[in-house]
Motif scaffolding. Sequence first.
Motif, mmCIF file in Angstrom:
data_model
loop_
_atom_site.group_PDB
_atom_site.id
_atom_site.type_symbol
_atom_site.label_atom_id
_atom_site.label_comp_id
_atom_site.label_asym_id
_atom_site.label_seq_id
_atom_site.Cartn_x
_atom_site.Cartn_y
_atom_site.Cartn_z
ATOM 1 N N PHE A 1 -10.916 14.208 3.512
ATOM 2 C CA PHE A 1 -11.912 13.443 3.186
ATOM 3 C C PHE A 1 -11.622 11.982 3.586
ATOM 4 N N HIS A 2 -12.296 10.963 3.919
ATOM 5 C CA HIS A 2 -11.676 9.981 4.725
ATOM 6 C C HIS A 2 -10.445 9.598 3.027
ATOM 7 N N HIS A 3 -11.684 9.749 1.754
ATOM 8 C CA HIS A 3 -10.340 9.137 1.288
ATOM 9 C C HIS A 3 -9.017 9.679 0.453
ATOM 10 N N PHE A 4 -9.325 10.154 1.723
ATOM 11 C CA PHE A 4 -7.730 11.338 1.020
ATOM 12 C C PHE A 4 -6.817 10.948 2.619
ATOM 13 N N SER A 5 -7.149 9.003 2.402
ATOM 14 C CA SER A 5 -5.987 9.396 3.832
ATOM 15 C C SER A 5 -4.409 8.768 3.772
ATOM 16 N N GLU A 6 -3.678 9.274 4.134
ATOM 17 C CA GLU A 6 -2.184 9.089 4.108
ATOM 18 C C GLU A 6 -2.136 7.186 3.560
ATOM 19 N N ASP A 7 -2.811 6.347 3.876
ATOM 20 C CA ASP A 7 -2.392 5.184 3.504
ATOM 21 C C ASP A 7 -3.056 4.927 2.623
ATOM 22 N N ARG A 8 -4.074 5.940 1.884
ATOM 23 C CA ARG A 8 -4.478 5.695 0.284
ATOM 24 C C ARG A 8 -3.682 6.894 -0.342
ATOM 25 N N ILE A 9 -3.125 7.919 0.293
ATOM 26 C CA ILE A 9 -1.784 8.887 -0.779
ATOM 27 C C ILE A 9 -0.934 7.873 -1.629
ATOM 28 N N VAL A 10 0.019 7.067 -0.207
ATOM 29 C CA VAL A 10 0.483 6.264 -0.356
ATOM 30 C C VAL A 10 0.642 4.961 -1.561
ATOM 31 N N ARG A 11 -0.721 4.874 -1.510
ATOM 32 C CA ARG A 11 -0.519 3.601 -2.553
ATOM 33 C C ARG A 11 -1.060 3.479 -3.541
ATOM 34 N N ALA A 12 -1.501 5.212 -3.690
ATOM 35 C CA ALA A 12 -1.283 5.572 -5.338
ATOM 36 C C ALA A 12 -0.228 6.230 -6.073
ATOM 37 N N GLU A 13 0.593 6.924 -5.392
ATOM 38 C CA GLU A 13 1.837 7.168 -5.212
ATOM 39 C C GLU A 13 2.526 6.236 -6.135
ATOM 40 N N LYS A 14 2.713 4.658 -5.433
ATOM 41 C CA LYS A 14 3.416 3.834 -5.487
ATOM 42 C C LYS A 14 3.005 2.860 -7.046
ATOM 43 N N TYR A 15 1.162 3.499 -7.419
ATOM 44 C CA TYR A 15 0.812 3.127 -8.842
ATOM 45 C C TYR A 15 1.352 3.493 -9.604
ATOM 46 N N PHE A 16 1.621 5.504 -9.175
ATOM 47 C CA PHE A 16 2.676 6.137 -10.468
ATOM 48 C C PHE A 16 3.966 6.177 -10.792
ATOM 49 N N HIS A 17 4.587 5.243 -9.613
ATOM 50 C CA HIS A 17 6.143 5.415 -9.732
ATOM 51 C C HIS A 17 6.016 4.311 -10.881
ATOM 52 N N LYS A 18 5.390 3.254 -9.974
ATOM 53 C CA LYS A 18 5.516 1.622 -11.260
ATOM 54 C C LYS A 18 4.922 1.668 -12.103
ATOM 55 N N TYR A 19 3.720 1.964 -12.451
ATOM 56 C CA TYR A 19 3.412 1.793 -13.843
ATOM 57 C C TYR A 19 3.399 3.457 -14.706
ATOM 58 N N GLY A 20 3.700 4.353 -14.468
ATOM 59 C CA GLY A 20 3.433 6.024 -15.005
ATOM 60 C C GLY A 20 1.928 6.006 -15.474
ATOM 61 N N VAL A 21 2.400 5.989 -16.793
ATOM 62 C CA VAL A 21 1.030 6.620 -17.489
ATOM 63 C C VAL A 21 -0.180 6.101 -17.501
ATOM 64 N N TRP A 22 0.123 4.001 -17.484
ATOM 65 C CA TRP A 22 -0.752 3.388 -17.040
ATOM 66 C C TRP A 22 -1.889 3.541 -16.097
ATOM 67 N N THR A 23 -1.337 3.938 -15.010
ATOM 68 C CA THR A 23 -2.083 4.426 -13.898
ATOM 69 C C THR A 23 -2.861 5.318 -14.014
ATOM 70 N N VAL A 24 -2.807 6.804 -15.048
ATOM 71 C CA VAL A 24 -3.676 7.532 -15.577
ATOM 72 C C VAL A 24 -5.035 6.986 -16.347
ATOM 73 N N PHE A 25 -4.163 6.256 -17.242
ATOM 74 C CA PHE A 25 -5.204 5.251 -18.346
ATOM 75 C C PHE A 25 -6.120 4.405 -17.508
ATOM 76 N N PHE A 26 -5.457 3.126 -17.075
ATOM 77 C CA PHE A 26 -6.410 2.620 -16.087
ATOM 78 C C PHE A 26 -6.960 2.896 -15.184
ATOM 79 N N GLY A 27 -6.225 4.032 -14.251
ATOM 80 C CA GLY A 27 -7.013 3.733 -13.155
ATOM 81 C C GLY A 27 -8.887 5.081 -13.187
ATOM 82 N N ARG A 28 -8.716 5.458 -14.694
ATOM 83 C CA ARG A 28 -9.837 5.561 -14.610
ATOM 84 C C ARG A 28 -11.208 4.450 -14.016
#
Length: 218
Positions: A95-122
């Motif tokens: 799936f192109h949705h799981f490209s390396e670039d997108r995974i890295v960006r998602a990791e940055k969001y998680f490291h920066k915002y923590g649980v708020w990424t889970v809430f607003f990520g919905r």
Amino acid sequence: MGEPLLLAQAIAIPTGVAILAYLVVGLVIGVESIGIPLPGETTLIAAALLASQHHLRIEFVILAAATGAIIGDSIGYFVGRKAGRRLFERLGKRFHHFSEDRIVRAEKYFHKYGVWTVFFGRFVALLRIFAGPMAGMLRMHYPRFLAANAAGGIAWSATIGIVAYKIGDNADKIFGRVSLWALVGIAVVVVTLYVVHKVRKPHDVPEPTPKPAESADV
């Protein structure tokens, strides 16, 4: 609204049974939340439009969507926790949705915002797919994840469901008003920028450059 309306007909006409429609809503959103790209939000909107036409009940649509979101994210969490980054590497090949670039960006969001990424990520298509598996891979404390996951799933399901339900058959009228007010807003912004530009222009004249000091040798 064309795509949701077509999906609404696909849910209603072949089944003809309301309970099956609720199961479809919960299943599609649940599978999407596990990490498999599916049109979860479109399915929720379609079901809400059916509810606005009295084919379904909006409270059950929201309940099905929230339940699917919470359970799907939780399954995705444990899958990500067990499989780790290898999961995203394998999914990236399919799936192109799981490209390396997108995974890295998602990791940055998680490291920066923590649980708020889970809430607003919905509310964000990409993070809606990543949230569960990514939180598990990064070993987020599960009770914190579950609280943010449940709050985000309920808020998202209620917001999207109610908005689509309220629009219903009046979509053209509502979007027409939105377009009108958007046009008015753009006009106000343009006029404001023009006035600000005119007021500031006299003050923007650059100061004269001082002449260089004459050399003592001349």
